[in-house]
Design a protein around this motif. Structure first.
Motif, PDB file in Angstrom:
ATOM      1  N   THR A 259       0.866  -1.074   0.021  1.00 38.80           N
ATOM      2  CA  THR A 259       0.075   0.026   0.055  1.00 38.80           C
ATOM      3  C   THR A 259       0.928   1.210  -0.087  1.00 38.80           C
ATOM      4  O   THR A 259       0.806   2.106  -0.644  1.00 38.80           O
ATOM      5  N   SER A 260       1.849   1.245   0.644  1.00 39.23           N
ATOM      6  CA  SER A 260       2.698   2.459   0.911  1.00 39.23           C
ATOM      7  C   SER A 260       3.449   2.771  -0.572  1.00 39.23           C
ATOM      8  O   SER A 260       3.761   3.736  -0.889  1.00 39.23           O
ATOM      9  N   GLN A 261       3.813   1.505  -1.147  1.00 41.88           N
ATOM     10  CA  GLN A 261       4.799   1.720  -2.439  1.00 41.88           C
ATOM     11  C   GLN A 261       3.532   2.079  -3.519  1.00 41.88           C
ATOM     12  O   GLN A 261       3.833   3.049  -4.472  1.00 41.88           O
ATOM     13  N   ARG A 262       2.331   1.828  -3.348  1.00 49.11           N
ATOM     14  CA  ARG A 262       1.330   2.318  -4.413  1.00 49.11           C
ATOM     15  C   ARG A 262       1.070   3.802  -4.316  1.00 49.11           C
ATOM     16  O   ARG A 262       0.853   4.505  -4.913  1.00 49.11           O
ATOM     17  N   VAL A 263       0.884   4.099  -2.989  1.00 51.97           N
ATOM     18  CA  VAL A 263       0.754   5.496  -2.496  1.00 51.97           C
ATOM     19  C   VAL A 263       2.081   6.480  -3.304  1.00 51.97           C
ATOM     20  O   VAL A 263       1.873   7.453  -3.790  1.00 51.97           O
ATOM     21  N   LEU A 264       3.046   5.908  -2.969  1.00 49.24           N
ATOM     22  CA  LEU A 264       4.324   6.621  -3.434  1.00 49.24           C
ATOM     23  C   LEU A 264       4.560   6.642  -5.284  1.00 49.24           C
ATOM     24  O   LEU A 264       4.505   7.621  -5.708  1.00 49.24           O
ATOM     25  N   HIS A 265       3.744   5.548  -5.665  1.00 49.90           N
ATOM     26  CA  HIS A 265       3.824   5.612  -7.189  1.00 49.90           C
ATOM     27  C   HIS A 265       2.790   6.506  -7.647  1.00 49.90           C
ATOM     28  O   HIS A 265       2.827   7.356  -8.679  1.00 49.90           O
ATOM     29  N   ALA A 266       1.649   6.546  -6.899  1.00 48.77           N
ATOM     30  CA  ALA A 266       0.616   7.408  -7.286  1.00 48.77           C
ATOM     31  C   ALA A 266       1.256   8.965  -7.132  1.00 48.77           C
ATOM     32  O   ALA A 266       0.622   9.863  -8.014  1.00 48.77           O
ATOM     33  N   ARG A 267       1.793   9.187  -6.172  1.00 52.54           N
ATOM     34  CA  ARG A 267       2.379  10.624  -5.952  1.00 52.54           C
ATOM     35  C   ARG A 267       3.104  11.032  -7.168  1.00 52.54           C
ATOM     36  O   ARG A 267       3.035  12.038  -7.838  1.00 52.54           O
ATOM     37  N   ARG A 268       3.905   9.971  -7.863  1.00 53.30           N
ATOM     38  CA  ARG A 268       4.594  10.437  -8.841  1.00 53.30           C
ATOM     39  C   ARG A 268       3.782  10.534 -10.116  1.00 53.30           C
ATOM     40  O   ARG A 268       4.288  11.413 -10.808  1.00 53.30           O
ATOM     41  N   LEU A 269       2.734   9.824 -10.326  1.00 51.37           N
ATOM     42  CA  LEU A 269       1.794   9.922 -11.456  1.00 51.37           C
ATOM     43  C   LEU A 269       1.339  11.136 -11.255  1.00 51.37           C
ATOM     44  O   LEU A 269       1.033  12.027 -12.386  1.00 51.37           O
ATOM     45  N   LEU A 270       0.823  11.613 -10.227  1.00 47.47           N
ATOM     46  CA  LEU A 270      -0.099  12.965 -10.136  1.00 47.47           C
ATOM     47  C   LEU A 270       0.964  14.072 -10.219  1.00 47.47           C
ATOM     48  O   LEU A 270       0.452  15.159 -10.718  1.00 47.47           O
ATOM     49  N   GLU A 271       2.545  13.973  -9.954  1.00 47.02           N
ATOM     50  CA  GLU A 271       3.060  15.045 -10.444  1.00 47.02           C
ATOM     51  C   GLU A 271       3.568  15.203 -11.751  1.00 47.02           C
ATOM     52  O   GLU A 271       3.555  16.175 -12.104  1.00 47.02           O
ATOM     53  N   GLU A 272       3.805  13.983 -12.364  1.00 43.61           N
ATOM     54  CA  GLU A 272       4.534  14.156 -13.641  1.00 43.61           C
ATOM     55  C   GLU A 272       3.646  13.664 -14.975  1.00 43.61           C
ATOM     56  O   GLU A 272       4.118  13.697 -16.075  1.00 43.61           O
ATOM     57  N   THR A 273       2.231  13.204 -14.463  1.00 40.69           N
ATOM     58  CA  THR A 273       1.366  13.256 -15.728  1.00 40.69           C
ATOM     59  C   THR A 273       0.198  13.943 -15.664  1.00 40.69           C
ATOM     60  O   THR A 273      -0.270  14.333 -14.497  1.00 40.69           O
ATOM     61  N   ASP A 274      -0.689  13.954 -16.796  1.00 45.32           N
ATOM     62  CA  ASP A 274      -1.892  14.738 -16.455  1.00 45.32           C
ATOM     63  C   ASP A 274      -2.986  13.357 -16.496  1.00 45.32           C
ATOM     64  O   ASP A 274      -4.070  13.740 -16.818  1.00 45.32           O
ATOM     65  N   PHE A 275      -2.652  12.280 -16.017  1.00 47.98           N
ATOM     66  CA  PHE A 275      -3.705  11.088 -16.037  1.00 47.98           C
ATOM     67  C   PHE A 275      -4.893  11.854 -14.840  1.00 47.98           C
ATOM     68  O   PHE A 275      -4.676  12.420 -14.017  1.00 47.98           O
ATOM     69  N   SER A 276      -6.271  11.188 -15.310  1.00 45.42           N
ATOM     70  CA  SER A 276      -7.017  11.218 -14.255  1.00 45.42           C
ATOM     71  C   SER A 276      -6.816  10.613 -13.028  1.00 45.42           C
ATOM     72  O   SER A 276      -6.168   9.601 -13.033  1.00 45.42           O
ATOM     73  N   VAL A 277      -7.674  11.041 -11.984  1.00 44.10           N
ATOM     74  CA  VAL A 277      -7.520  10.287 -10.829  1.00 44.10           C
ATOM     75  C   VAL A 277      -7.591   8.781 -10.771  1.00 44.10           C
ATOM     76  O   VAL A 277      -7.247   7.965 -10.403  1.00 44.10           O
ATOM     77  N   GLU A 278      -8.928   8.496 -11.612  1.00 43.24           N
ATOM     78  CA  GLU A 278      -9.209   7.212 -12.016  1.00 43.24           C
ATOM     79  C   GLU A 278      -8.197   6.356 -12.763  1.00 43.24           C
ATOM     80  O   GLU A 278      -7.797   5.169 -12.426  1.00 43.24           O
ATOM     81  N   VAL A 279      -7.379   6.969 -13.652  1.00 38.87           N
ATOM     82  CA  VAL A 279      -6.196   6.223 -14.160  1.00 38.87           C
ATOM     83  C   VAL A 279      -5.088   6.177 -13.302  1.00 38.87           C
ATOM     84  O   VAL A 279      -4.494   5.006 -13.161  1.00 38.87           O
ATOM     85  N   VAL A 280      -5.008   7.123 -12.460  1.00 40.28           N
ATOM     86  CA  VAL A 280      -4.003   7.064 -11.539  1.00 40.28           C
ATOM     87  C   VAL A 280      -4.207   5.891 -10.723  1.00 40.28           C
ATOM     88  O   VAL A 280      -3.171   5.005 -10.055  1.00 40.28           O
ATOM     89  N   ALA A 281      -5.485   5.837  -9.947  1.00 37.69           N
ATOM     90  CA  ALA A 281      -5.847   4.635  -9.294  1.00 37.69           C
ATOM     91  C   ALA A 281      -5.614   3.527  -9.895  1.00 37.69           C
ATOM     92  O   ALA A 281      -5.039   2.244  -9.101  1.00 37.69           O
ATOM     93  N   HIS A 282      -6.019   3.234 -11.084  1.00 37.66           N
ATOM     94  CA  HIS A 282      -5.518   1.932 -11.841  1.00 37.66           C
ATOM     95  C   HIS A 282      -4.185   1.423 -12.069  1.00 37.66           C
ATOM     96  O   HIS A 282      -3.823   0.495 -11.730  1.00 37.66           O
ATOM     97  N   ARG A 283      -3.535   2.437 -12.404  1.00 39.38           N
ATOM     98  CA  ARG A 283      -2.030   2.217 -12.705  1.00 39.38           C
ATOM     99  C   ARG A 283      -1.317   2.152 -11.317  1.00 39.38           C
ATOM    100  O   ARG A 283      -0.272   1.460 -11.421  1.00 39.38           O
ATOM    101  N   SER A 284      -1.540   2.584 -10.060  1.00 41.25           N
ATOM    102  CA  SER A 284      -1.218   2.314  -8.992  1.00 41.25           C
ATOM    103  C   SER A 284      -1.520   1.309  -8.171  1.00 41.25           C
ATOM    104  O   SER A 284      -1.076   0.826  -7.044  1.00 41.25           O
TER     105      SER A 284
END
Length: 313
Positions: A259-284
């Motif tokens: 879970t902690s690693q998924r949160v960290l990956h989500a942080r990176r995606l939120l910082e570096e991409t324009d993916f929607s929150v739904e896409v970030v949720a799926h990819r993380s």
């Protein structure tokens, strides 16, 4: 943009903490995509400065070079009743000029002597926290955290916590990709996870080598469901042995670590991409935006959209 970093040498400077600053900011890693940084080592005069371990160091530049730096990183040094007026004045001038000030371990006492901790959240090595509070009663000291980010003032706890604080500043100013490149060369984690909030990290026990292949395999498959049975099979252990070894080597359970690693990956995606929150949720690996929001807010302290608003590049 962080383009220049200066670090001061004063009598009693701690070589390890000084070396941490040099390692993160002072090495040319432009061939790995790290932006060039004008790194300045400064002292009051050209005379050698005595360290706290019986060695001497000299600096190429004087304290006036601190004033124009984007970041002034203050290493630990011997705690004393009075600090040299020249360094105190230089730190005040750098702060007034808009510099970020970062202290490692007992370097916080020097920031306090310059009057820069008044009214601010800060930290230092746990052994010095009570003394820091006594000397600077207007400072808001948290002795339990790894580092504190209070905007233009960042303070860290002892020794290796300086690595975390330095990498945090890199991440904040230059992004996750640059931080990862530096951390990879240093053979350290780009961010240690813990139960703290948005700007404060707490340490977890280091990962040992025996489970590293399985941990790497998990990181490469964050968007996959993992059971203890499948993880134990990958590690070629029984489920009971795997669970016991995992707890011993990471200090937590497989579910919490993942879970902690998924949160960290989500942080990176939120910082570096324009993916929607739904896409970030799926990819993380969280599957749904609601589940991402739950875990992200619990770990970071703010919802994903608010985090992106503050940190997206």
């Amino acid at each position: 943009m962080l383009t220049s970093v200066a670090t001061p040498l004063i009598d009693g400077v701690a070589p390890f903490e000084f070396g941490v600053i040099c390692e993160v900011f002072g090495i040319d890693r432009t061939d790995e995509g790290v932006p060039a940084i004008d790194f300045r080592v400064c002292a009051e005069t050209a005379d050698p400065v005595r360290t706290g371990v019986g060695a001497w160091m000299t600096a190429e530049q004087r304290f006036d070079a601190l004033v124009t730096a984007d970041l002034v990183a203050v290493p630990a040094s011997r705690i004393r009743d009075e600090y040299p007026p020249a360094i105190v004045d230089a730190l005040r001038a750098a702060h007034a000029n808009g510099a970020i000030l970062l202290s490692v371990c007992s370097g916080a006492f020097l920031l306090g002597a310059a009057g820069l901790l008044d009214g601010r959240a800060c930290t230092t090595h746990w052994r010095h926290a009570e003394e820091l509070a006594r000397r600077f009663p207007k400072a808001r000291i948290d002795p339990d955290v790894l580092f504190v980010d209070d905007g233009e003032i960042v303070t860290s706890a002892g020794t290796a916590a300086g690595i975390d604080a330095c990498l945090h500043v890199v991440r904040r100013e230059l992004g996750s990709a640059v931080t990862a490149a530096i951390a990879r060369r240093m053979v350290v984690a780009p961010q240690r996870d813990g139960g703290q909030r948005q700007f404060v990290e707490t340490p977890t026990p280091p990962q040992a080598d025996s489970l590293q292949p399985t941990l790497t395999w998990m990181l490469d498959r964050l968007d996959t469901d993992h059971s203890v049975a499948t993880l134990a099979a990958h590690a070629r252990m029984s489920e009971r042995t795997f669970a016991r070894r995992f707890a011993a080597e990471t200090g937590t359970t497989p579910h919490r670590w993942l879970t902690s690693q998924r949160v960290l990956h989500a942080r990176r995606l939120l910082e570096e991409t324009d993916f929607s929150v739904e896409v970030v949720a799926h990819r993380s690996g969280f599957g749904t935006a609601a589940l991402l929001r739950h875990h992200f807010t619990a770990a970071v302290g703010v919802p994903p959209k608010d985090y992106r608003r503050s940190f997206a590049h």
